[in-house]
Every structure is written in C-alpha cells, then in structure tokens.
Design an enzyme around this catalytic site. Structure first.
Site, PDB file in Angstrom:
ATOM      1  N   GLY A   8      11.323  10.068   0.847  1.00  0.00           N
ATOM      2  CA  GLY A   8      11.598   9.632  -0.508  1.00  0.00           C
ATOM      3  C   GLY A   8      10.513  10.062  -1.482  1.00  0.00           C
ATOM      4  N   ALA A   9      10.736   9.754  -2.743  1.00  0.00           N
ATOM      5  CA  ALA A   9       9.760  10.078  -3.782  1.00  0.00           C
ATOM      6  C   ALA A   9       8.462   9.329  -3.524  1.00  0.00           C
ATOM      7  CB  ALA A   9      10.317   9.697  -5.151  1.00  0.00           C
ATOM      8  N   ARG A  10       7.338  10.025  -3.680  1.00  0.00           N
ATOM      9  CA  ARG A  10       5.999   9.462  -3.537  1.00  0.00           C
ATOM     10  C   ARG A  10       5.744   8.878  -2.143  1.00  0.00           C
ATOM     11  NH1 ARG A  10       3.765  12.217  -6.808  1.00  0.00           N
ATOM     12  NH2 ARG A  10       1.961  10.883  -6.811  1.00  0.00           N
ATOM     13  N   LYS A  13       4.938  13.123   1.423  1.00  0.00           N
ATOM     14  CA  LYS A  13       5.450  14.368   2.018  1.00  0.00           C
ATOM     15  C   LYS A  13       4.512  15.546   1.775  1.00  0.00           C
ATOM     16  CE  LYS A  13       9.082  14.451  -0.527  1.00  0.00           C
ATOM     17  NZ  LYS A  13       8.879  13.306  -1.404  1.00  0.00           N
ATOM     18  N   THR A  33       7.790  25.367  -6.656  1.00  0.00           N
ATOM     19  CA  THR A  33       9.096  25.631  -7.257  1.00  0.00           C
ATOM     20  C   THR A  33       9.327  24.883  -8.567  1.00  0.00           C
ATOM     21  OG1 THR A  33      10.164  23.864  -6.022  1.00  0.00           O
ATOM     22  CG2 THR A  33      10.135  26.052  -4.990  1.00  0.00           C
ATOM     23  N   HIS A  48      -1.310  17.952  -7.781  1.00  0.00           N
ATOM     24  CA  HIS A  48      -1.111  18.743  -6.558  1.00  0.00           C
ATOM     25  C   HIS A  48      -2.140  19.863  -6.463  1.00  0.00           C
ATOM     26  CE1 HIS A  48       2.934  17.583  -4.763  1.00  0.00           C
ATOM     27  NE2 HIS A  48       2.773  16.744  -5.762  1.00  0.00           N
ATOM     28  N   ARG A  51      -5.598  18.424  -5.590  1.00  0.00           N
ATOM     29  CA  ARG A  51      -5.660  17.994  -4.193  1.00  0.00           C
ATOM     30  C   ARG A  51      -5.842  19.187  -3.263  1.00  0.00           C
ATOM     31  NH1 ARG A  51      -0.809  15.057  -3.317  1.00  0.00           N
ATOM     32  NH2 ARG A  51       0.151  16.992  -2.668  1.00  0.00           N
ATOM     33  N   ARG A  52      -5.123  20.287  -3.532  1.00  0.00           N
ATOM     34  CA  ARG A  52      -5.263  21.481  -2.689  1.00  0.00           C
ATOM     35  C   ARG A  52      -6.651  22.096  -2.822  1.00  0.00           C
ATOM     36  NH1 ARG A  52      -0.241  22.637  -4.897  1.00  0.00           N
ATOM     37  NH2 ARG A  52      -1.006  24.454  -6.014  1.00  0.00           N
ATOM     38  N   GLU A  63       3.988  30.665  -8.044  1.00  0.00           N
ATOM     39  CA  GLU A  63       4.923  29.800  -8.767  1.00  0.00           C
ATOM     40  C   GLU A  63       6.252  30.530  -8.863  1.00  0.00           C
ATOM     41  OE1 GLU A  63       3.182  28.397 -12.393  1.00  0.00           O
ATOM     42  OE2 GLU A  63       1.388  27.706 -11.347  1.00  0.00           O
TER      43      GLU A  63
END
Length: 185
Positions: A8-10, A13, A33, A48, A51-52, A63
C-alpha cells in the site's frame, strides 16, 4: 532475475527495494517514472533522491515516465546488471492519462504497453526490481477512470508477478516474500 515489490501507499516498498538492491552489488540504475505536476510531488521526489544519496549504494538515475520497454532494450546492450523501477503504478497512470485523452481503446492500448514491458523484462539479462502499489485493497473509486486505473493496476500486477522470481508484499515496513509461500490449488 525479476523481483516485484508491492504494498500500500507509504508501506515502505521503495525503502525496502533500495536496501534489497544492495544484496546484488554496490551500484545500479534507478528508473524513476513519476512526473512532477505539483509541489507535493516535487517534495516526494526529493525525499526519494535524498534517501538514495545517503547510502553507500551508487545509483545512476534515469527519469522515464513512459518508455520502460525501450530503457530495458537499450540496457540489454550494455553491461548493466541491476535496475530498480519505481514505480509501475505511476508508469501505468502516465499511459492511462495519455491514452484517455484520445478516448479510443484505452484499456487495449494500456494492456499492449504492459505486454511490451513484460517482453522487455524477460529479455533483460540482469536483475530487475519493480516497485508497484496494491491499489485494489481500498475503496471502490467513485469515477470510471479511477475504477479503470484500479482494474488495470490489478491486471498489470498479476501479469508482472507471474514472470517474477520473487514477489514481496511490504506492509508496515515489513517485507514478506510471497512466491515461496504459494498455495497450490
């Protein structure tokens, strides 16, 4: 090897998929994407990216909101061994909205794009980790386009899961590998 990470969202994943990538090496290609339409989405993308960047894993980011199959075809000619796609449901919505404007055979066109992606994934020689959302666990969308999106996401996730070596469900930040736990009927 093809790996699907769903939930699910948040649910955690993307974090799990990024951490799991490290078990396959120290670098890879990250295909994003999403399309940025507003400030909230821009903030999510930056979260994101940050974090990476804070890990020892080296990412080359591409992208690409539409042409995943072409990305895999071109990477098949290189020595790229690990690719993470985040996320398939955004990719699906990009195509759905693109085709919805034409009002012609939307469902058939989107399923055609899913089939093209599956073909490219099967031919790729490296490891692919695909992040997607379980959108069918919530309420029934009020509008026809929302219901079509939910239905196509379910179809896509089933078709992709079928070709995967591993499928993880992530909920409350806990990944559970599903394919090894299948019940045969």
């Amino acid at each position: 090897m093809i790996i699907l990470v769903t939930g699910g969202a948040r649910s955690g994943k993307s974090s799990f998929a990024e951490k799991y990538s490290a078990s396959f090496g120290d670098h890879g290609t990250y295909i994003a994407t999403s399309q940025i339409y507003d400030e909230e989405m821009r903030d999510r993308v930056e979260l994101h990216k940050t974090r990476r960047e804070q890990t020892d894993f080296s990412w080359k980011t591409i992208e690409e909101p539409f042409d995943l199959d072409d990305c895999f075809k071109s990477m098949s000619k290189s020595d790229q061994k690990l690719v993470l796609v985040d996320c398939l449901t955004l990719w699906l919505s990009n195509w759905l909205l693109c085709f919805e404007e034409s009002k012609l055979n939307v469902q058939q066109k989107v399923i055609g794009k899913i089939e093209m992606l599956i073909s490219s994934l099967k031919q790729f020689q490296g490891t692919v980790i695909l992040v997607t959302n379980e959108v069918g666990d919530g309420i029934v969308p009020e509008y026809p386009l929302g219901r079509l999106y939910r239905d196509l996401a379910g179809v896509m996730n089933q078709k992709i899961a079928e070709i995967c070596d591993q499928v993880f469900l992530v909920t409350v930040g806990i990944p559970v590998e599903l394919k090894s736990k299948q019940f045969l009927y």
